[in-house]
Design an enzyme around this catalytic site. Structure first.
Site, PDB file in Angstrom:
ATOM      1  N   HIS A 370       4.724  -0.009   1.575  1.00  0.00           N
ATOM      2  CA  HIS A 370       4.562  -1.445   2.305  1.00  0.00           C
ATOM      3  C   HIS A 370       4.732  -1.249   3.637  1.00  0.00           C
ATOM      4  O   HIS A 370       4.215  -1.773   4.585  1.00  0.00           O
ATOM      5  CB  HIS A 370       5.177  -2.597   1.768  1.00  0.00           C
ATOM      6  CG  HIS A 370       4.391  -3.184   0.497  1.00  0.00           C
ATOM      7  ND1 HIS A 370       5.426  -3.097  -0.684  1.00  0.00           N
ATOM      8  CD2 HIS A 370       3.352  -3.531   0.237  1.00  0.00           C
ATOM      9  CE1 HIS A 370       4.485  -3.480  -2.058  1.00  0.00           C
ATOM     10  NE2 HIS A 370       3.365  -3.834  -1.238  1.00  0.00           N
ATOM     11  N   CYS A 674      -8.380  -4.551  -3.722  1.00  0.00           N
ATOM     12  CA  CYS A 674      -8.025  -4.605  -2.448  1.00  0.00           C
ATOM     13  C   CYS A 674      -6.735  -3.775  -2.165  1.00  0.00           C
ATOM     14  O   CYS A 674      -5.970  -3.746  -1.136  1.00  0.00           O
ATOM     15  CB  CYS A 674      -7.519  -6.136  -2.058  1.00  0.00           C
ATOM     16  SG  CYS A 674      -6.450  -6.761  -3.382  1.00  0.00           S
TER      17      CYS A 674
HETATM   18  C1  PEP Z   1      -1.999  -3.332  -4.386  1.00  0.00           C
HETATM   19  O1  PEP Z   1      -1.154  -3.293  -5.327  1.00  0.00           O
HETATM   20  O2  PEP Z   1      -3.070  -2.600  -4.534  1.00  0.00           O
HETATM   21  C2  PEP Z   1      -1.952  -4.630  -3.371  1.00  0.00           C
HETATM   22  C3  PEP Z   1      -3.070  -4.661  -2.640  1.00  0.00           C
HETATM   23  O3  PEP Z   1      -1.029  -5.139  -3.342  1.00  0.00           O
HETATM   24  P1  PEP Z   1       0.275  -4.514  -2.326  1.00  0.00           P
HETATM   25  O4  PEP Z   1      -0.185  -3.462  -1.694  1.00  0.00           O
HETATM   26  O5  PEP Z   1       0.522  -5.696  -1.332  1.00  0.00           O
HETATM   27  O6  PEP Z   1       1.303  -4.511  -3.562  1.00  0.00           O
END
Ligand code: PEP
Ligand code: MG
Length: 748
Positions: A370, A674
């Protein structure tokens, strides 16, 4: 020897050390000469110099008379280990008659150190930094005289000067051990594109680093400390009050220990006593915090031991307050640095971007963490998986986040090329075709408000994922109030009046810990109280967020997205909360969206395999491939040790995406993806073949993905599907894609 001879010898030693400091020379030889002189003068068989290595935080044996070691592979101690660590931690001499009986005793077996009995160590201090420790030891147990301690301290002072004079950097152990690195280039993983140029700020320890401008006037230091204490107390009171209002009494009580600690008792009185004794406020806080922390760490009771975390939080708060509260103290705070750390956290990226930090170099190789995603979102270049021992505080760095290269103290030619490139990075990109001509809707992932600008300039159709938790993490006092959230959400909605802004509820916990909301520290946070599990555990926080989202839906189109849902029961509770908030808003006469689409993220394999029951109750589905990969392959997406097993194009992942799309489409629900997979050009044919309706990517990735999609059509990709699903390994999937679409191959 007479006292007079002693004195003359001591002066001669000091003069020789001083001369070395002034004239320089080969660093290791100079340090060897110094320890030999000190051993001779003090008539001890051992004198060693340990220097603090900024990148690792270890104490490295830099020179010794009496210990055997290979200078190419010098022995090292963790910063708090042994009597050497104790000396550094205390910032004061440590004299022990029988070292082996001391609770902090730890010897370096490979060096022959075990034959020594008594220990005298003094810290090597330069400005506000302890940069090492100078030690003498004797074979027979004996007490050290005050004059000996003074001599050693004076030599240590000269040594600090020598380190500084020779290398123009403090601390500079790397340079001492290897010679100054110049024009060196190291290659890691390109994590966030762009070029950052600036001096290295190396984060090494348990507490954050600040550039503190010592006043040199004891009264000024006392006043600064007083002001910092008052401000920190007020801030804690304010946060506790807010917690009480927005979360609950019990949670507010979690801060009681910290409030007590900075109001009364030995923590504050020790700091005050140190400052009264002439230490500057910054060092007094740092050293007292670390001493208290290590004292807690040694306790047997695990609950009490964990309170060490409170000590570090209070220490950090005080240091931050001290350095922020006083304009003179903070005047030198560097805001144009490149942050270097073993692991960069989400909160580091947020605060660093506020301070104007230019980019990041990270030791561990987690290009999908993240923190990396956020660095990308904020256009902050980052390279991961770098051997940090080559970088020293103050080194000039060029971080090329596009190629994954870090240049250390580059030559003028290299720097000129990059300066030119950096100024050339202006956003002149134009889409090669209209958005409507793309085979899939292309949306943007947004983490912070700044992303909205990039999403607009790069022509995103809308916001496919708004990671709302970043606003929480960014908020100085932690929790976002309803009005503040409403303002943030409506800002996005107004920018995209024609396509829904997909607002995801908080995805905290896991690798985005938000300690104030988490009731306990879990052994496996990624499998614990994360995302909607945490939101359902904190219904007041959830309701505040849903109210803000529903109100924003009265301004423009909004979709509400729930992260990491696992069961139908969870979804039922979440939908009930949405309905409850709508009823409450209606009864208050507040405008809100009445028909707001609700969606779930598919991040847990169970949902991908048996999603129909959930999908029947929502309006849309969004696949979070980052987490889906993590949970399918049982690989922590932040881990370095098993990073090779994190395979987003693993056939099992493709099967789960296929299952999701089939189940959702059978119910007439659209599916988006996403995760970072959507921002991988080579993956695009697979995603089109799998039938996704929307892709949502970081705004900075839009140009590359737009260009990739412009070369593709669903018809051209569909025939690949069976082969992809039948491939035995990720390597086979990649190979198929490369062969079918060589134009995209360079990107994987
Ligand atoms: C994912 O897990 O692919 C997502 C889009 O959420 P994050 O990256 O914020 O965990
Ligand atoms: Mg996720």
């Amino acid at each position: 020897m007479s006292k007079r001879e002693d004195l003359l010898n001591a002066l001669a030693t000091l003069e020789r050390v001083g001369r070395l400091a002034a004239t320089g020379g080969e660093p290791r030889a100079a340090l060897r000469e110094i320890v030999a002189m000190v051993a001779e003068q003090m008539a001890t068989p051992l004198c060693s110099l340990y220097l603090l290595e900024p990148a690792s935080g270890s104490l490295v044996l830099a020179a010794s008379t009496g210990l055997h070691f290979d200078p190419e592979h010098p022995p090292r101690l963790a910063a708090h280990e042994g009597l050497v660590g104790l000396t550094v931690e205390q910032g004061a001499p440590v004299a022990v008659r029988e070292a082996s009986r001391h609770p902090r005793f730890k010897y370096l077996p490979e060096t022959g150190e075990e034959r020594f009995a008594s220990f005298l160590g003094v810290p090597v201090v330069r400005g506000t930094d302890t940069v090492g420790c100078l030690v003498v030891q004797t074979e027979a147990p004996r007490d050290f005289q005050e004059a000996e301690t003074h001599l050693l301290q004076t030599v240590a002072h000269q040594v600090a000067g020598l380190v500084y004079t020779l290398f123009h950097a403090v601390p500079a152990v790397d340079a001492v051990l290897r010679g100054r690195v110049e024009g060196q280039r190291i290659v890691g993983t390109a994590a966030a594109t762009g070029v950052a140029i600036g001096p290295a700020a190396v984060e090494a320890g348990l507490l954050p680093l600040h550039a503190y401008q010592e006043s040199g006037v004891p009264e000024v230091e006392e006043t600064r400390l007083d002001v910092a204490l008052i401000n920190a107390r007020n801030e804690l009171d304010r946060v506790a009050e807010q917690l009480r209002e927005e979360v609950g009494e019990e949670e507010a009580a979690l801060l009681d220990m910290q409030r007590l600690m900075i109001s009364e008792g030995s923590f504050v009185s020790t700091i005050e006593a140190r400052v009264a004794a002439g230490q500057n406020a910054y060092r007094a806080i740092r050293e007292t915090t670390l001493r208290h922390y290590h004292a807690f760490e040694k306790l047997a009771d695990p609950y009490i031991r964990q309170r060490g975390a409170d000590v570090l939080e209070v220490g950090t708060r005080l240091l931050d307050t001290l350095c922020k509260g006083d304009p003179v103290a903070a005047a030198v705070a560097r805001d144009d640095s490149v942050r270097v750390a073993a692991q960069i956290r989400v909160t580091d990226v947020l605060s660093a971007s506020e301070q104007g930090v230019r980019g990041f170099v990270q030791g561990v190789n987690t290009p999908d963490s993240h923190a990396v995603l956020l660095a990308r979102a904020l256009n902050l270049p980052m390279v991961t998986g770098v051997n940090l021992t080559t970088i020293t505080e103050g080194d000039r760095l060029i971080v090329d986040g596009t190629t994954g290269t870090v240049h250390i103290n580059p030559t003028p030619d290299v720097e000129e090329i990059y300066q030119h490139d950096a100024s050339a990075v202006v956003d002149g990109w134009r889409p090669p075709c209209a958005a409507s001509e793309l085979p899939v809707r292309l949306l943007a992932n947004v983490s912070v408000q700044r992303d909205l600008d990039t999403a607009v300039t790069h022509g995103a159709l809308g916001i496919g994922l708004y990671r709302t938790e970043y606003a929480f993490l960014l908020g100085r006092d932690g929790l976002g109030r309803e009005e503040e959230q409403y303002r943030i959400y409506t800002d996005a909605v107004r920018r995209f009046p024609d396509h829904p802004t997909t607002l995801r509820t908080l995805d905290l916990g896991g690798d985005k810990p938000f300690l104030r909301l988490l009731p306990v520290e879990e052994a496996n946070p990624l499998l614990g109280l994360r995302a909607v599990r945490l939101s359902l555990h904190r219904p007041r926080v959830l309701r505040t967020q849903l109210r803000a989202m529903l109100r924003a839906a009265a301004v423009g189109p909004v979709r509400i997205l729930f992260p990491m849902v696992t069961t139908v029961e969870e979804l039922d509770q979440l939908r009930a909360e949405v309905a409850g908030c709508q009823v409450a808003l209606a009864s208050e006469g507040v405008a809100y969206g009445t028909a707001v689409p609700v969606g779930v993220m598919v991040e847990v394999p169970a949902v991908a395999r048996a999603g129909a029951a959930l999908f029947a109750k929502v309006d849309f589905v969004a696949i979070g491939s980052n987490d889906l990969v993590q949970y399918t392959l049982a690989v922590d997406r932040q881990s370095t040790t098993v990073a090779a097993l994190y395979q987003p194009l693993h056939p099992a992942v493709l099967h789960l995406i296929r299952d999701t799309v089939e189940a959702a489409h059978a119910l007439g629900k659209p599916v988006s993806l996403c995760g970072e997979l959507a921002a991988t050009p080579l993956a695009l044919p697979a995603l089109l073949a799998l039938g996704l309706d929307e892709l949502s990517v970081a705004p900075t990735a839009i140009p590359a993905i737009w260009e990739g999609l412009a070369k593709l059509s669903r018809a051209a990709c569909a025939p690949l599907l069976d082969d992809l699903l039948g491939a035995p390994t990720e390597a086979a999937v990649v190979d198929l894609l490369r062969r079918a679409f060589p134009a995209l191959a360079g990107d994987h």
